[in-house]
Structure formats: C-alpha cells, structure tokens
Design an enzyme around this catalytic site. Sequence first.
Site, PDB file in Angstrom:
ATOM      1  N   ARG A 162      53.872  45.101  51.061  1.00  0.00           N
ATOM      2  CA  ARG A 162      54.980  45.543  50.194  1.00  0.00           C
ATOM      3  C   ARG A 162      55.664  46.794  50.771  1.00  0.00           C
ATOM      4  NH1 ARG A 162      53.700  41.215  48.561  1.00  0.00           N
ATOM      5  NH2 ARG A 162      53.476  40.543  46.403  1.00  0.00           N
ATOM      6  N   SER A 237      55.366  41.783  39.527  1.00  0.00           N
ATOM      7  CA  SER A 237      54.303  42.803  39.512  1.00  0.00           C
ATOM      8  C   SER A 237      54.944  44.180  39.418  1.00  0.00           C
ATOM      9  CB  SER A 237      53.489  42.760  40.803  1.00  0.00           C
ATOM     10  OG  SER A 237      52.905  41.501  41.001  1.00  0.00           O
ATOM     11  N   GLU A 333      55.484  49.129  42.270  1.00  0.00           N
ATOM     12  CA  GLU A 333      56.116  48.295  43.297  1.00  0.00           C
ATOM     13  C   GLU A 333      57.621  48.239  43.026  1.00  0.00           C
ATOM     14  OE1 GLU A 333      57.072  44.044  43.533  1.00  0.00           O
ATOM     15  OE2 GLU A 333      55.021  43.874  44.303  1.00  0.00           O
TER      16      GLU A 333
HETATM   17  P1  FAD Z   1      67.033  44.102  43.965  1.00  0.00           P
HETATM   18  O1  FAD Z   1      66.193  44.294  42.749  1.00  0.00           O
HETATM   19  O2  FAD Z   1      68.457  43.804  43.784  1.00  0.00           O
HETATM   20  O3  FAD Z   1      66.876  45.373  44.898  1.00  0.00           O
HETATM   21  C1  FAD Z   1      65.605  45.923  45.210  1.00  0.00           C
HETATM   22  C2  FAD Z   1      65.803  47.180  46.077  1.00  0.00           C
HETATM   23  O4  FAD Z   1      66.404  46.840  47.317  1.00  0.00           O
HETATM   24  C3  FAD Z   1      66.757  48.199  45.445  1.00  0.00           C
HETATM   25  O5  FAD Z   1      66.305  49.481  45.803  1.00  0.00           O
HETATM   26  C4  FAD Z   1      68.115  47.896  46.097  1.00  0.00           C
HETATM   27  O6  FAD Z   1      68.963  49.022  46.138  1.00  0.00           O
HETATM   28  C5  FAD Z   1      67.691  47.464  47.495  1.00  0.00           C
HETATM   29  N1  FAD Z   1      68.552  46.440  48.100  1.00  0.00           N
HETATM   30  C6  FAD Z   1      68.935  45.248  47.562  1.00  0.00           C
HETATM   31  N2  FAD Z   1      69.623  44.522  48.437  1.00  0.00           N
HETATM   32  C7  FAD Z   1      69.705  45.257  49.573  1.00  0.00           C
HETATM   33  C8  FAD Z   1      70.284  45.040  50.863  1.00  0.00           C
HETATM   34  N3  FAD Z   1      70.944  43.915  51.185  1.00  0.00           N
HETATM   35  N4  FAD Z   1      70.182  46.037  51.783  1.00  0.00           N
HETATM   36  C9  FAD Z   1      69.529  47.176  51.491  1.00  0.00           C
HETATM   37  N5  FAD Z   1      68.968  47.440  50.293  1.00  0.00           N
HETATM   38  C10 FAD Z   1      69.032  46.487  49.355  1.00  0.00           C
HETATM   39  N6  FAD Z   1      57.991  39.997  45.081  1.00  0.00           N
HETATM   40  C11 FAD Z   1      57.085  39.584  46.008  1.00  0.00           C
HETATM   41  O7  FAD Z   1      57.001  40.175  47.091  1.00  0.00           O
HETATM   42  N7  FAD Z   1      56.248  38.540  45.757  1.00  0.00           N
HETATM   43  C12 FAD Z   1      56.274  37.840  44.608  1.00  0.00           C
HETATM   44  O8  FAD Z   1      55.508  36.914  44.425  1.00  0.00           O
HETATM   45  C13 FAD Z   1      57.228  38.236  43.614  1.00  0.00           C
HETATM   46  N8  FAD Z   1      57.286  37.604  42.427  1.00  0.00           N
HETATM   47  C14 FAD Z   1      58.192  37.990  41.474  1.00  0.00           C
HETATM   48  C15 FAD Z   1      58.225  37.290  40.261  1.00  0.00           C
HETATM   49  C16 FAD Z   1      59.152  37.633  39.280  1.00  0.00           C
HETATM   50  C17 FAD Z   1      59.184  36.858  37.983  1.00  0.00           C
HETATM   51  C18 FAD Z   1      60.062  38.701  39.525  1.00  0.00           C
HETATM   52  C19 FAD Z   1      61.085  39.059  38.467  1.00  0.00           C
HETATM   53  C20 FAD Z   1      60.006  39.421  40.706  1.00  0.00           C
HETATM   54  C21 FAD Z   1      59.062  39.066  41.695  1.00  0.00           C
HETATM   55  N9  FAD Z   1      58.974  39.759  42.935  1.00  0.00           N
HETATM   56  C22 FAD Z   1      58.082  39.338  43.897  1.00  0.00           C
HETATM   57  C23 FAD Z   1      59.826  40.937  43.210  1.00  0.00           C
HETATM   58  C24 FAD Z   1      61.234  40.558  43.758  1.00  0.00           C
HETATM   59  O9  FAD Z   1      61.500  39.201  43.575  1.00  0.00           O
HETATM   60  C25 FAD Z   1      61.367  40.881  45.236  1.00  0.00           C
HETATM   61  O10 FAD Z   1      61.086  42.235  45.466  1.00  0.00           O
HETATM   62  C26 FAD Z   1      62.767  40.569  45.778  1.00  0.00           C
HETATM   63  O11 FAD Z   1      62.775  40.680  47.194  1.00  0.00           O
HETATM   64  C27 FAD Z   1      63.823  41.501  45.186  1.00  0.00           C
HETATM   65  O12 FAD Z   1      65.091  41.017  45.577  1.00  0.00           O
HETATM   66  P2  FAD Z   1      66.421  41.404  44.813  1.00  0.00           P
HETATM   67  O13 FAD Z   1      67.536  40.884  45.643  1.00  0.00           O
HETATM   68  O14 FAD Z   1      66.347  40.948  43.409  1.00  0.00           O
HETATM   69  O15 FAD Z   1      66.330  42.983  44.891  1.00  0.00           O
HETATM   70  N1  EPU Z   2      43.776  39.594  37.290  1.00  0.00           N
HETATM   71  C1  EPU Z   2      43.168  39.894  36.107  1.00  0.00           C
HETATM   72  N2  EPU Z   2      43.928  39.954  34.982  1.00  0.00           N
HETATM   73  C2  EPU Z   2      45.261  39.745  34.994  1.00  0.00           C
HETATM   74  C3  EPU Z   2      45.905  39.463  36.220  1.00  0.00           C
HETATM   75  C4  EPU Z   2      45.130  39.396  37.371  1.00  0.00           C
HETATM   76  O1  EPU Z   2      41.944  40.074  36.042  1.00  0.00           O
HETATM   77  O2  EPU Z   2      45.873  39.830  33.926  1.00  0.00           O
HETATM   78  C5  EPU Z   2      42.955  39.537  38.524  1.00  0.00           C
HETATM   79  C6  EPU Z   2      42.162  38.224  38.681  1.00  0.00           C
HETATM   80  O3  EPU Z   2      40.926  38.565  39.274  1.00  0.00           O
HETATM   81  C7  EPU Z   2      42.984  37.440  39.676  1.00  0.00           C
HETATM   82  C8  EPU Z   2      43.526  38.565  40.570  1.00  0.00           C
HETATM   83  O4  EPU Z   2      43.769  39.628  39.658  1.00  0.00           O
HETATM   84  O5  EPU Z   2      42.195  36.547  40.408  1.00  0.00           O
HETATM   85  C9  EPU Z   2      44.799  38.222  41.319  1.00  0.00           C
HETATM   86  O6  EPU Z   2      45.795  37.779  40.405  1.00  0.00           O
HETATM   87  P1  EPU Z   2      47.051  36.898  40.894  1.00  0.00           P
HETATM   88  O7  EPU Z   2      46.572  35.788  41.767  1.00  0.00           O
HETATM   89  O8  EPU Z   2      47.851  36.575  39.701  1.00  0.00           O
HETATM   90  O9  EPU Z   2      47.819  37.865  41.861  1.00  0.00           O
HETATM   91  P2  EPU Z   2      48.198  39.417  41.768  1.00  0.00           P
HETATM   92  O10 EPU Z   2      47.326  40.161  42.723  1.00  0.00           O
HETATM   93  O11 EPU Z   2      48.226  39.875  40.367  1.00  0.00           O
HETATM   94  C10 EPU Z   2      49.867  39.269  43.767  1.00  0.00           C
HETATM   95  C11 EPU Z   2      51.260  39.745  44.038  1.00  0.00           C
HETATM   96  C12 EPU Z   2      52.277  38.786  43.430  1.00  0.00           C
HETATM   97  C13 EPU Z   2      52.089  37.416  44.066  1.00  0.00           C
HETATM   98  C14 EPU Z   2      50.647  36.941  43.796  1.00  0.00           C
HETATM   99  C15 EPU Z   2      50.319  35.637  44.499  1.00  0.00           C
HETATM  100  C16 EPU Z   2      51.173  42.163  44.246  1.00  0.00           C
HETATM  101  C17 EPU Z   2      51.480  43.470  43.632  1.00  0.00           C
HETATM  102  N3  EPU Z   2      51.454  41.094  43.510  1.00  0.00           N
HETATM  103  O12 EPU Z   2      49.675  39.350  42.359  1.00  0.00           O
HETATM  104  O13 EPU Z   2      53.588  39.257  43.734  1.00  0.00           O
HETATM  105  O14 EPU Z   2      52.990  36.478  43.556  1.00  0.00           O
HETATM  106  O15 EPU Z   2      49.711  37.936  44.276  1.00  0.00           O
HETATM  107  O16 EPU Z   2      50.202  35.864  45.856  1.00  0.00           O
HETATM  108  O17 EPU Z   2      50.699  42.105  45.387  1.00  0.00           O
HETATM  109  C18 EPU Z   2      55.331  40.694  42.950  1.00  0.00           C
HETATM  110  O18 EPU Z   2      55.176  41.325  43.985  1.00  0.00           O
HETATM  111  O19 EPU Z   2      56.205  40.972  42.090  1.00  0.00           O
HETATM  112  C19 EPU Z   2      54.455  39.535  42.690  1.00  0.00           C
HETATM  113  C20 EPU Z   2      54.527  38.782  41.588  1.00  0.00           C
END
Ligand code: FAD
Ligand code: EPU
Length: 337
Positions: A162, A237, A333
């Site tokens: 991240r 997250s 994050e």
């Molecule tokens: P924004 O929210 O629009 O911007 C984020 C930051 O980047 C801000 O500081 C903004 O100023 C800057 N920025 C945006 N675009 C640019 C650009 N072109 N150049 C320079 N700076 C820029 N993330 C994961 O890594 N893994 C996951 O599994 C994951 N799951 C998610 C699930 C949900 C339901 C949600 C809501 C979010 C999740 N995220 C996850 C977080 C998010 O999707 C990512 O961080 C994504 O890359 C953000 O993209 P955005 O375009 O929406 O960014």
């Molecule tokens: N867990 C709990 N309780 C909860 C949630 C999680 O106990 O309410 C524990 C469990 O042990 C579970 C473990 O956490 O096995 C991992 O949970 P999960 O697989 O849901 O993944 P996460 O670590 O919570 C991370 C990323 C996600 C990504 C998933 C799958 C981060 C901060 N988050 O979540 O990314 O989708 O793994 O790879 O690394 C995001 O960055 O926004 C995001 C959603």
Amino acid sequence: MNIQHNISLKPYNTFGIDVAAKHFVAISTLEELTAVLSLKDYPNKLILGGGSNMLLTKDVDALVIHINIKGISIISETEDSVLVKANAGEIWHDFVLWTLNQDYGGLENLSLIPGNVGTSPIQNIGAYGVELKDVFESCEAIHLQTLKLHTFNKAACNFGYRNSIFKQEAKGQYIITSVTFKLSKTNHELHTNYGAITTELEHMQVSNPSIQDISKAVISIRNSKLPNPKDIGNSGSFFKNPVVSKDLYLHLLHQFPDIPSYPVSETEVKIPAGWLIEKAGFKGKRLGDYGVHKNQALVLVNYGGAKGSDILKLSEIIQQTIQRIFNISIESEVNIL
Ligand code: FAD
Ligand code: EPU
C-alpha cells in the site's frame, strides 16, 4: 474546459460525504490537463479519481481536477506477452474486464477494486495475493509545476505494501496520466492459494480454472464480504494491516492464542487489523449515521448523513484503543483531507 464553482462532492466520493468543492473541473484529454495546470488563478489543487480512497472532512478550498482521460492501447506484443497502456481515467474494473475479454492474464485477482487506473500505482493496489507491481511496466505522470511528462519505471516507483513514491517523496507533485501493464497471452500464472479462492472455485465446480474463472471467484468473495458503496458509503479498508516484530507477536500470542498472522520476514509478521478491531469490540458498532461494518471490521461506513469529521473521530478512537490493548499502532490507508 468547464470550471464549475461551489459544487457538492457527494457523488464523487464512495464514502458519500457531502462537502463542497470551491472549484471543479473534469478533464478528458492531456491537452486540457496541461491547460488547466497553466492557469494562475487556482494555486491549490486536489486530484480526484474515483474518490474511493479518500475521506473528505471539510469543504475543499481548491480546484478539484477530476481525471477522466480515457483510452486503452497496445504498445507492443510478443507471442507470450503484451504491453497495454491505459489512460488514467479508465475505470479500474472495466479495464480488468477488458483485459479478460482479450484473454490477457495478470489482473484477474484485482477484479472489482473500485477507482481509476491512474490511481492504481499510488498505493500499489492489492488483493487476493497479487499487487499492482506484479504486472506494472511503467506510468506517465505530469509534474504539477514544470508541466513536464515523466515516465516512471517499476524501480522508480519504489512500490511497497500500500505504498509507492507517490505517497512518499513525490507526494502531491505529479498527476499520473497513464499506466502501462505487462500481461500474459499464454501460460497464464494463476494465483489461487490466497484466502477463499480455492473454496470458491470448488463451490463453482471448477477444477481447472481459467483467468476468467478466477476473476468470477474473486468477485463473488468480494461481494460477500465488502459493502457496495452504492448501498453503504465506505472506502474499503480504512487502515493498513500492521507489520509488527515477531517478539511483540509472540508476546500477544501468549495473551491471545487465536491471533492470526502472516509471515513478512525473519523478524516481522503482518497482523490483520480487522481481527484487532473486532477483538477490541468495534465490529458492527453503529453511532447514528456511521460505524464499523458488521461483516468486515476494517471497513468504516457512512449509513447516510455522516460527516467526514465523525468518521475521522471514530477512526482515532479505534487507533487509540488498538494501541492501548495490543501496543500496536495502526495507520490509515484512506487519504484524509
Ligand atoms: P481517489 O480516491 O480518487 O484518490 C486517492 C488518492 O490519490 C487521493 O489522494 C488523490 O488526490 C490521488 N489521486 C487520484 N488520482 C490521481 C492521479 N491520476 N494522479 C495522482 N494522484 C491521484 N484498494 C486496494 O488496494 N485493494 C482492495 O482490495 C480495495 N478494495 C476496496 C473496496 C472498496 C469497497 C472500496 C470503496 C475501496 C477499495 N480499495 C482497495 C481502495 C481504492 O479502491 C483504491 O485505493 C483505488 O486505487 C483508489 O482509486 P480512486 O481513483 O478512487 O482514488
Ligand atoms: N478479520 C477478522 N475480523 C474481521 C475482518 C477480518 O478477524 O472483521 C481477520 C480474519 O482472520 C481474516 C483476516 O482478518 O482471515 C483477513 O481478512 P480479509 O481476507 O477480509 O482481508 P483484510 O486483511 O481485511 C486485505 C486488504 C483488502 C483486500 C483483502 C483481500 C488491506 C488493508 N486490506 O483485507 O484491501 O481486498 O485483503 O486481499 O491490506 C483495501 O485496501 O481497501 C482493501 C479492501
């Protein structure tokens, strides 16, 4: 180019926070972007992609530049691999589906992550055992002051969990305008060992999965765990999973024998922040219009009319509590603005 004034950002952030942007412009070409950056009237700027990784705590006293530059092109290909360039305003998941339609492998585990392609390098998006860096070739970014277009290769991005140069030394200095990916055309490398992918594939009765099957499995797992921002406002997250010393982990293991961990190095382990937050009693807690999601304690949610400052306060209480109980500092994050 149409610069608007005093507009609500509620439709532009997945937390659904209702704050105003003093100025707002949507940009659909590189030329428009250069032109808007040349304007002297707007010294403060906020770059906006899909708004899925930000918590807006107050009105934005700046020009919000909404990156909407579309386009996908093939740069070069061999028999085995292809270099695909996608412009920053492409929707990440739509782009993933496009690659799967061409039978290009590499992005399937990253299916259904919200946001734009241009934001993907910033925090090196990751899920289900794959990170952006695994398929990243390079990105182009325009410098906010000099307006010069720079190319960053993988080494220059300094990717981590991240993390990247765009969250460190280069923070706030560049706008990413395109990303180039190296994807496979044959002998796709499948990543099915992480989390529930294998179980989900069994459930789908697939024994010899294709990249498209893996994408479907990941989509199904994500839909069962994470709230859809269209239904409940959230930013995924809220915190990163903390990396702690093995010594602290062993100490905690004594006190909490069920504490989960993933190895990071000889001396460090990663602990799921969701587990820490659940153990501390926050999972499913609701305070009026905001709270902690009932299925995923790492996700803070807005049920409707919450303010960004409410959610920020809750996140600080969670951080302090985790520090007190476990002696672990958890870092947000989400970008807090
Ligand atoms: P924004 O929210 O629009 O911007 C984020 C930051 O980047 C801000 O500081 C903004 O100023 C800057 N920025 C945006 N675009 C640019 C650009 N072109 N150049 C320079 N700076 C820029 N993330 C994961 O890594 N893994 C996951 O599994 C994951 N799951 C998610 C699930 C949900 C339901 C949600 C809501 C979010 C999740 N995220 C996850 C977080 C998010 O999707 C990512 O961080 C994504 O890359 C953000 O993209 P955005 O375009 O929406 O960014
Ligand atoms: N867990 C709990 N309780 C909860 C949630 C999680 O106990 O309410 C524990 C469990 O042990 C579970 C473990 O956490 O096995 C991992 O949970 P999960 O697989 O849901 O993944 P996460 O670590 O919570 C991370 C990323 C996600 C990504 C998933 C799958 C981060 C901060 N988050 O979540 O990314 O989708 O793994 O790879 O690394 C995001 O960055 O926004 C995001 C959603």
